[in-house]
Design an enzyme around this catalytic site. Structure first.
Site, PDB file in Angstrom:
ATOM      1  N   MET A 255       0.837  -1.191   0.000  1.00 12.58           N
ATOM      2  CA  MET A 255       0.000   0.000   0.000  1.00 12.58           C
ATOM      3  C   MET A 255       0.879   1.251   0.000  1.00 12.58           C
ATOM      4  SD  MET A 255      -3.446  -0.886   2.125  1.00 12.58           S
ATOM      5  CE  MET A 255      -2.754  -0.873   3.756  1.00 12.58           C
ATOM      6  N   GLY A 256       2.127   1.072  -0.437  1.00 12.60           N
ATOM      7  CA  GLY A 256       3.027   2.214  -0.541  1.00 12.60           C
ATOM      8  C   GLY A 256       3.649   2.602   0.784  1.00 12.60           C
TER       9      GLY A 256
ATOM     10  N   HIS B 102       9.353   1.113   2.949  1.00 11.32           N
ATOM     11  CA  HIS B 102      10.479   1.214   3.881  1.00 11.32           C
ATOM     12  C   HIS B 102      11.331  -0.039   3.717  1.00 11.32           C
ATOM     13  CE1 HIS B 102       8.159  -1.651   6.233  1.00 11.32           C
ATOM     14  NE2 HIS B 102       7.152  -0.800   6.263  1.00 11.32           N
TER      15      HIS B 102
ATOM     16  N   HIS C  56       9.692  -3.407   3.248  1.00 11.05           N
ATOM     17  CA  HIS C  56       9.234  -3.682   1.881  1.00 11.05           C
ATOM     18  C   HIS C  56      10.410  -4.055   0.965  1.00 11.05           C
ATOM     19  CE1 HIS C  56       5.839  -0.959   3.198  1.00 11.05           C
ATOM     20  NE2 HIS C  56       5.173  -1.986   2.713  1.00 11.05           N
TER      21      HIS C  56
ATOM     22  N   GLN D 153     -10.096  -2.961   3.157  1.00 10.91           N
ATOM     23  CA  GLN D 153      -9.517  -3.524   4.375  1.00 10.91           C
ATOM     24  C   GLN D 153      -9.385  -2.493   5.491  1.00 10.91           C
ATOM     25  OE1 GLN D 153      -5.900  -4.623   2.056  1.00 10.91           O
ATOM     26  NE2 GLN D 153      -4.789  -4.073   3.914  1.00 10.91           N
TER      27      GLN D 153
ATOM     28  N   GLY E  58       5.436 -10.077   4.356  1.00 11.96           N
ATOM     29  CA  GLY E  58       6.303  -9.935   5.517  1.00 11.96           C
ATOM     30  C   GLY E  58       5.744 -10.645   6.739  1.00 11.96           C
TER      31      GLY E  58
ATOM     32  N   SER F  93       7.413  -0.402   9.869  1.00  6.42           N
ATOM     33  CA  SER F  93       6.036  -0.286   9.403  1.00  6.42           C
ATOM     34  C   SER F  93       5.830   1.098   8.816  1.00  6.42           C
ATOM     35  CB  SER F  93       5.059  -0.498  10.571  1.00  6.42           C
ATOM     36  OG  SER F  93       3.751  -0.142  10.198  1.00  6.42           O
TER      37      SER F  93
END
Length: 283
Positions: A32-33, A36, A39, A63, A150, A188
């Site tokens: 969802m962009g 970091h 990712h 969601q 993840g 996160s």
């Protein structure tokens, strides 16, 4: 890197590659962009093990139970593109809501064996059905050989594994270990909403999980979980939403190490108004 915004163009692009090389492997990372290092660890795993890596950026409205949480979700797309280029991603799939959910799409209700109703699902009704709808759509569009998720979102990995099973998908799920900041906080996209001091202090979550694992030999699992929960709750400004030892397949609570072949401790702590997820795998 190719930036593609429609499923038609992406299908055409990937099909051309498949026709040229029938043995080509495609790795896929749905995000969802607000990318970091967590990712990028997923992207790096895909780049290492596949011929083509596709990363999607789509803030999925289905969601989010709280519309305010959706609105607050960070969307630094230019920075994200730089991250993807630096990490050798081949394709950025940047779809609109209409591309992911066209007019003729009907939201599906998947039989997740109640995995979507437990733990995080109890706090966020409909969240994991939303995850499965968007992941299911992306699997249909991209048709990857490998998908990378993840470990930080532990319950999500269990749910996606169930989705793959019930849809008879050929996609292989790859779970990549948690990437942490130097002081231990799980990386996160939400961490940027913490103050600098709060970001440092929040490392107490991971410290409690490590201590819990060490305590089991003396205290047993149930008492170790109780001690960790009390420790976190004692931190100023911290509120434990949940901290549970669960079976790695059913997500049912576990009290003793002998009760299950696979056990993880999962937690969400609210700190400075931010819900912080973390977990540790015990076996």
């Amino acid at each position: 890197m190719n930036i593609i915004k429609t499923s038609i163009v992406l299908n055409r692009y990937l099909n051309t590659i498949r026709e040229t090389n029938t043995k080509v492997t495609i790795g896929f990372i749905p995000t969802m962009g607000a990318l970091h290092s967590g990712h990028t660890s997923l992207i790096n795993a895909s780049v290492k093990n596949n011929d083509i890596t596709v990363c999607s950026i789509f803030v999925n409205p289905t969601q989010f139970g709280d519309s305010a949480d959706l609105e607050k979700y960070p969307k630094p797309i230019e920075k994200d593109i730089e991250v993807l280029l630096k990490n050798e991603c081949d394709v950025l799939f940047l779809p609109s809501n209409d591309t992911v959910y066209p007019n003729d799409y009907t939201q599906k209700s998947y039989d997740l064996n109640d995995l979507d109703l437990k733990i995080e699902g109890a706090s966020r009704p409909g969240h994991f059905q939303g995850v499965c709808n968007v992941v299911g759509r992306f699997f249909e569009i991209v048709k990857p050989d490998n998908a990378y998720f993840g470990q930080k979102d532990y319950q999500q990995t269990v749910v996606v594994n169930r989705l793959i099973q019930i849809t008879n998908s050929s996609v292989k799920l790859n779970v990549v270990p948690i990437k942490r900041e130097s002081h231990g906080l799980a990386m996160s996209s939400r961490n940027i909403r913490l103050s600098e001091k709060g970001r440092q202090n929040a490392a107490f979550i991971y410290r409690s999980l490590v201590q819990l694992k060490e305590d089991i030999s003396n205290l047993g699992l149930e008492q170790s979980v109780k001690k960790a929960r009390q420790f976190i709750q004692a931190q100023k400004g911290a509120h434990v939403d949940y901290l549970l030892a669960v079976d790695s397949i059913t997500l049912e609570p576990v009290k003793n190490m002998e009760d299950s072949k696979g056990i993880a401790v999962v937690t969400v702590v609210e700190y400075e108004g931010v819900r912080l997820l973390d977990n540790i795998i015990l076996k």
